[in-house]
Design a protein around this motif. Structure first.
Motif, PDB file in Angstrom:
ATOM      1  N   ASN A 373       0.812  -1.206   0.000  1.00  0.00           N
ATOM      2  CA  ASN A 373       0.000   0.000   0.000  1.00  0.00           C
ATOM      3  C   ASN A 373       0.852   1.264   0.000  1.00  0.00           C
ATOM      4  OD1 ASN A 373      -2.746   1.328   2.026  1.00  0.00           O
ATOM      5  ND2 ASN A 373      -2.276   1.532  -0.133  1.00  0.00           N
ATOM      6  N   LEU A 374       1.925   1.261   0.782  1.00  0.00           N
ATOM      7  CA  LEU A 374       2.752   2.469   0.834  1.00  0.00           C
ATOM      8  C   LEU A 374       3.637   2.605  -0.395  1.00  0.00           C
ATOM      9  CD1 LEU A 374       2.430   4.525   3.120  1.00  0.00           C
ATOM     10  CD2 LEU A 374       1.543   2.271   3.690  1.00  0.00           C
ATOM     11  N   GLY A 375       4.001   1.477  -1.011  1.00  0.00           N
ATOM     12  CA  GLY A 375       4.681   1.551  -2.303  1.00  0.00           C
ATOM     13  C   GLY A 375       3.766   2.169  -3.355  1.00  0.00           C
ATOM     14  N   ALA A 376       2.477   1.810  -3.300  1.00  0.00           N
ATOM     15  CA  ALA A 376       1.497   2.397  -4.220  1.00  0.00           C
ATOM     16  C   ALA A 376       1.352   3.894  -3.982  1.00  0.00           C
ATOM     17  CB  ALA A 376       0.144   1.701  -4.056  1.00  0.00           C
ATOM     18  N   TRP A 377       1.333   4.303  -2.717  1.00  0.00           N
ATOM     19  CA  TRP A 377       1.257   5.738  -2.409  1.00  0.00           C
ATOM     20  C   TRP A 377       2.440   6.486  -3.018  1.00  0.00           C
ATOM     21  CZ3 TRP A 377      -2.423   8.831  -1.236  1.00  0.00           C
ATOM     22  CH2 TRP A 377      -3.487   8.446  -0.414  1.00  0.00           C
ATOM     23  N   GLY A 378       3.638   5.915  -2.907  1.00  0.00           N
ATOM     24  CA  GLY A 378       4.808   6.561  -3.491  1.00  0.00           C
ATOM     25  C   GLY A 378       4.654   6.757  -4.984  1.00  0.00           C
ATOM     26  N   ALA A 379       4.191   5.719  -5.686  1.00  0.00           N
ATOM     27  CA  ALA A 379       3.999   5.826  -7.127  1.00  0.00           C
ATOM     28  C   ALA A 379       2.908   6.834  -7.471  1.00  0.00           C
ATOM     29  CB  ALA A 379       3.649   4.448  -7.700  1.00  0.00           C
ATOM     30  N   LEU A 380       1.851   6.883  -6.654  1.00  0.00           N
ATOM     31  CA  LEU A 380       0.750   7.807  -6.925  1.00  0.00           C
ATOM     32  C   LEU A 380       1.194   9.257  -6.776  1.00  0.00           C
ATOM     33  CD1 LEU A 380      -2.195   8.302  -7.590  1.00  0.00           C
ATOM     34  CD2 LEU A 380      -2.753   7.952  -5.164  1.00  0.00           C
ATOM     35  N   TYR A 381       1.954   9.545  -5.732  1.00  0.00           N
ATOM     36  CA  TYR A 381       2.449  10.916  -5.559  1.00  0.00           C
ATOM     37  C   TYR A 381       3.450  11.290  -6.650  1.00  0.00           C
ATOM     38  CZ  TYR A 381       0.289  12.412  -1.200  1.00  0.00           C
ATOM     39  OH  TYR A 381      -0.609  12.842  -0.256  1.00  0.00           O
ATOM     40  N   ALA A 382       4.166  10.304  -7.196  1.00  0.00           N
ATOM     41  CA  ALA A 382       5.108  10.587  -8.284  1.00  0.00           C
ATOM     42  C   ALA A 382       4.383  10.926  -9.578  1.00  0.00           C
ATOM     43  CB  ALA A 382       6.027   9.381  -8.495  1.00  0.00           C
ATOM     44  N   VAL A 383       3.331  10.188  -9.882  1.00  0.00           N
ATOM     45  CA  VAL A 383       2.656  10.368 -11.165  1.00  0.00           C
ATOM     46  C   VAL A 383       1.736  11.586 -11.179  1.00  0.00           C
ATOM     47  CG1 VAL A 383       0.595   8.940 -10.716  1.00  0.00           C
ATOM     48  CG2 VAL A 383       1.523   9.059 -13.022  1.00  0.00           C
ATOM     49  N   THR A 384       1.185  11.970 -10.030  1.00  0.00           N
ATOM     50  CA  THR A 384       0.159  13.017 -10.011  1.00  0.00           C
ATOM     51  C   THR A 384       0.642  14.364 -10.538  1.00  0.00           C
ATOM     52  OG1 THR A 384      -1.029  11.924  -8.203  1.00  0.00           O
ATOM     53  CG2 THR A 384      -1.467  14.267  -8.535  1.00  0.00           C
ATOM     54  N   PRO A 385       1.765  14.936 -10.064  1.00  0.00           N
ATOM     55  CA  PRO A 385       2.180  16.238 -10.603  1.00  0.00           C
ATOM     56  C   PRO A 385       2.559  16.188 -12.085  1.00  0.00           C
ATOM     57  CG  PRO A 385       3.332  15.735  -8.541  1.00  0.00           C
ATOM     58  CD  PRO A 385       2.672  14.477  -9.004  1.00  0.00           C
ATOM     59  N   GLU A 386       2.924  15.011 -12.582  1.00  0.00           N
ATOM     60  CA  GLU A 386       3.332  14.885 -13.979  1.00  0.00           C
ATOM     61  C   GLU A 386       2.162  14.973 -14.953  1.00  0.00           C
ATOM     62  OE1 GLU A 386       7.228  11.974 -13.311  1.00  0.00           O
ATOM     63  OE2 GLU A 386       5.378  11.141 -14.141  1.00  0.00           O
ATOM     64  N   MET A 387       0.949  14.879 -14.455  1.00  0.00           N
ATOM     65  CA  MET A 387      -0.217  14.871 -15.332  1.00  0.00           C
ATOM     66  C   MET A 387      -0.576  16.251 -15.889  1.00  0.00           C
ATOM     67  SD  MET A 387      -1.150  11.711 -15.570  1.00  0.00           S
ATOM     68  CE  MET A 387       0.629  11.492 -15.586  1.00  0.00           C
ATOM     69  N   TYR A 388      -0.042  17.311 -15.282  1.00  0.00           N
ATOM     70  CA  TYR A 388      -0.487  18.657 -15.628  1.00  0.00           C
ATOM     71  C   TYR A 388       0.690  19.594 -15.877  1.00  0.00           C
ATOM     72  CZ  TYR A 388      -4.776  16.794 -13.538  1.00  0.00           C
ATOM     73  OH  TYR A 388      -5.867  16.023 -13.251  1.00  0.00           O
ATOM     74  N   PRO A 389       0.477  20.676 -16.655  1.00  0.00           N
ATOM     75  CA  PRO A 389       1.518  21.685 -16.872  1.00  0.00           C
ATOM     76  C   PRO A 389       1.718  22.572 -15.648  1.00  0.00           C
ATOM     77  CG  PRO A 389      -0.497  22.310 -18.013  1.00  0.00           C
ATOM     78  CD  PRO A 389      -0.726  20.929 -17.467  1.00  0.00           C
ATOM     79  N   THR A 390       2.806  23.325 -15.650  1.00  0.00           N
ATOM     80  CA  THR A 390       3.202  24.108 -14.479  1.00  0.00           C
ATOM     81  C   THR A 390       2.115  25.055 -13.985  1.00  0.00           C
ATOM     82  OG1 THR A 390       5.539  23.986 -15.098  1.00  0.00           O
ATOM     83  CG2 THR A 390       4.903  25.783 -13.625  1.00  0.00           C
ATOM     84  N   SER A 391       1.397  25.707 -14.911  1.00  0.00           N
ATOM     85  CA  SER A 391       0.429  26.731 -14.514  1.00  0.00           C
ATOM     86  C   SER A 391      -0.781  26.174 -13.782  1.00  0.00           C
ATOM     87  CB  SER A 391      -0.035  27.529 -15.741  1.00  0.00           C
ATOM     88  OG  SER A 391      -0.594  26.681 -16.718  1.00  0.00           O
ATOM     89  N   LEU A 392      -1.023  24.856 -13.877  1.00  0.00           N
ATOM     90  CA  LEU A 392      -2.130  24.272 -13.109  1.00  0.00           C
ATOM     91  C   LEU A 392      -1.728  22.970 -12.425  1.00  0.00           C
ATOM     92  CD1 LEU A 392      -3.562  21.804 -15.059  1.00  0.00           C
ATOM     93  CD2 LEU A 392      -4.231  23.821 -16.311  1.00  0.00           C
ATOM     94  N   ARG A 393      -0.416  22.782 -12.245  1.00  0.00           N
ATOM     95  CA  ARG A 393       0.083  21.528 -11.660  1.00  0.00           C
ATOM     96  C   ARG A 393      -0.357  21.368 -10.208  1.00  0.00           C
ATOM     97  NH1 ARG A 393       5.214  21.795 -13.144  1.00  0.00           N
ATOM     98  NH2 ARG A 393       4.633  20.667 -15.042  1.00  0.00           N
ATOM     99  N   ALA A 394      -0.177  22.402  -9.397  1.00  0.00           N
ATOM    100  CA  ALA A 394      -0.559  22.297  -7.987  1.00  0.00           C
ATOM    101  C   ALA A 394      -2.069  22.207  -7.843  1.00  0.00           C
ATOM    102  CB  ALA A 394      -0.022  23.493  -7.199  1.00  0.00           C
ATOM    103  N   THR A 395      -2.804  22.916  -8.712  1.00  0.00           N
ATOM    104  CA  THR A 395      -4.272  22.826  -8.681  1.00  0.00           C
ATOM    105  C   THR A 395      -4.725  21.409  -8.984  1.00  0.00           C
ATOM    106  OG1 THR A 395      -4.514  25.143  -9.359  1.00  0.00           O
ATOM    107  CG2 THR A 395      -6.398  23.691  -9.731  1.00  0.00           C
ATOM    108  N   GLY A 396      -4.163  20.807 -10.029  1.00  0.00           N
ATOM    109  CA  GLY A 396      -4.535  19.437 -10.389  1.00  0.00           C
ATOM    110  C   GLY A 396      -4.181  18.447  -9.298  1.00  0.00           C
ATOM    111  N   SER A 397      -2.987  18.601  -8.722  1.00  0.00           N
ATOM    112  CA  SER A 397      -2.573  17.704  -7.642  1.00  0.00           C
ATOM    113  C   SER A 397      -3.452  17.901  -6.412  1.00  0.00           C
ATOM    114  CB  SER A 397      -1.108  17.965  -7.275  1.00  0.00           C
ATOM    115  OG  SER A 397      -0.254  17.717  -8.373  1.00  0.00           O
ATOM    116  N   GLY A 398      -3.757  19.163  -6.088  1.00  0.00           N
ATOM    117  CA  GLY A 398      -4.563  19.454  -4.909  1.00  0.00           C
ATOM    118  C   GLY A 398      -5.978  18.937  -5.019  1.00  0.00           C
ATOM    119  N   TRP A 399      -6.592  19.102  -6.191  1.00  0.00           N
ATOM    120  CA  TRP A 399      -7.970  18.634  -6.344  1.00  0.00           C
ATOM    121  C   TRP A 399      -8.057  17.111  -6.387  1.00  0.00           C
ATOM    122  CZ3 TRP A 399     -12.943  20.770  -6.741  1.00  0.00           C
ATOM    123  CH2 TRP A 399     -12.988  22.128  -6.411  1.00  0.00           C
TER     124      TRP A 399
END
Length: 456
Positions: A373-399
């Motif tokens: 489960n915690l290995g999965a959490w690590g992978a999830l946090y790694a992939v999430t910011p990569e899904m969006y461009p800089t101008s909405l990266r934190a917004t996408g990760s936060g939501w």
């Protein structure tokens, strides 16, 4: 590369300069500075599972009341995650990171002084507000410094600080909370440390140069990148060649809060957003439903408080090798395969834990659940910011994190109902189903292993 003396020479972008770097002392400073904040967050979240078990006895709380102690923090986390991402895209990653540490550090320390359930619930809401905003901001922050070829690995290592904090919580739960009737108060008092640490974060870490460049603050961004290049022993001549000539500035994907929220559901990003929200919801439901309640479930199965906390400590230690394996595989297998395999392993482990009867089976199944489960959490946090461009990266990760926190609210409230319906076997089969759904949804994410971040 065109010679710097040529009139057609083009400077290398901030993004490319960061991606060319090896891992330096400056990267280590960003990683450990953010990671220590992450560990303190985990310590706070972990402590509440032990405090609940103690308060249920001391205050004669019903299962519904103890469930609300867990869930009210996640209400704050859902709001904090959604707002924190928007604020970080508007005001900067470092600023919001520091403010959130102060908010939840003070609220946790104040929780040590409460005399009743109502005030504790209010303070737990504010703890969640700060904590919910901090985690997606921290992962976004570190990802924007990390070179592309090692970005996933560094974010998993950042997430691994969670295991350090949770282990600290388990140690406090084992040695401090059972020691006296005021043990849970001392545990909360220790949680106030982040308020002090926030000052270190605010003044000791640099702002994200990608965010600065997107805001038009090019000189500040260049100065920060230069400090990283100097740490990597990039010569002044080499740096001059990289920075001579015009830089091609790409347009922002979004410039307002409304535009950022709409951008998450644009044609380009809607599939990523949907898949990400499903994964975050399912993982949060199963993780917080299981790990917040494990000490209480063990007590209900006949183990005394100290023995229950001891088992939980051993189970928690299995998180560390889970992170280590995920950190290696995420740059070998890629994001989607690593995430889905660890989620599938979590599903199988949940079934075994729910049906375990002997002490050895409880420990083995619990350690496997913790590992995957915690290995999965690590992978999830790694992939999430990569899904969006800089101008909405934190917004996408936060939501995405905010949607996950909705599941965190529902899960602890669902546990007493599911336990009453069929005991631990039914409860953990439900968790396994959610893990399996998350494993399937992971295949809707883009896999950007080794690719540069989108700087729009």
């Amino acid at each position: 590369m065109t010679d710097a003396a040529s009139p057609t020479a083009t400077a290398v972008s901030t993004s490319e300069r960061l991606d060319r770097l090896p891992f330096t002392r400056q990267h280590l400073r960003v990683l450990t500075g953010s990671g220590l904040g992450w560990a303190l967050d985990a310590m706070d979240v972990g402590l509440i599972s032990f405090v609940i078990a103690a308060l249920a006895v001391q205050w004669s709380l019903s299962p519904g009341e103890t469930a609300w102690i867990a869930s009210i923090g996640f209400v704050g986390m859902a709001i904090g995650a959604s707002l924190g991402g928007l604020l970080a895209d508007r005001f900067g990653r470092r600023q919001i990171f520091a403010v959130t540490l102060v908010v939840y550090g003070i609220a946790t320390g104040a929780s040590a002084l409460v005399g009743g359930l109502a005030l504790l619930l209010v303070l737990r809401f504010f703890v969640g507000l700060g904590l919910g905003a901090e985690l997606p901001v921290a992962s976004t922050y570190v990802s924007e410094f990390a070179p592309a070829r090692m970005r996933g690995r560094l974010i998993v290592i950042l997430e691994a600080f969670w295991a350090i904090g949770w282990t600290a919580a388990a140690l406090i739960g084992f040695f401090v909370i059972p020691g006296s009737e005021a043990g849970w108060r001392w545990a909360f008092a220790l949680g106030a440390i982040p308020a002090i640490y926030a000052l270190v974060v605010r003044w000791g870490l640099p702002e994200s140069p990608r965010w600065l460049e997107r805001r038009g603050r090019h000189a500040e961004a260049d100065a920060i990148v230069r400090s990283f290049e100097e740490s990597a022993s990039v010569t002044p001549e080499a740096r001059r060649r990289l920075t001579t000539g015009p830089i091609e500035i790409v347009g922002a994907a979004a410039t307002t809060a409304r535009g950022r929220l709409a951008g998450l559901w644009s044609r380009e990003f809607r599939m990523r957003t949907l898949a990400l929200w499903v994964v975050w919801f399912c993982v949060n439901f199963s993780y917080y439903g299981a790990f917040i309640w494990i000490p209480s479930i063990l007590v209900a199965q006949g183990y005394d408080l100290v023995r229950s906390f001891g088992f939980t400590l051993i189970i928690t230690l299995a998180q560390l090798p889970g992170y280590a394996v995920a950190a290696w595989l995420i740059e070998v297998w890629g994001r989607r395969l690593t995430l889905s395999v660890f989620l599938a392993g979590s599903a199988v482990s949940a079934v075994f834990f729910g049906t375990a009867t002997s002490e050895s089976a409880v420990l083995i199944a619990g350690m496997a659940l913790s590992f995957f489960n915690l290995g999965a959490w690590g992978a999830l946090y790694a992939v999430t910011p990569e899904m969006y461009p800089t101008s909405l990266r934190a917004t996408g990760s936060g939501w995405a994190a905010g949607v996950g926190r909705i599941a965190s609210i529902v899960a602890p409230l669902s546990v007493p109902v599911l336990l009453a319906a069929g005991g631990a076997p039914v409860l953990f089969v439900v968790f396994a189903v959610f893990f399996a759904l998350a494993a399937l949804a992971a295949w809707g994410l883009a896999d950007r292993r080794g690719a540069a971040l989108d700087d729009r």
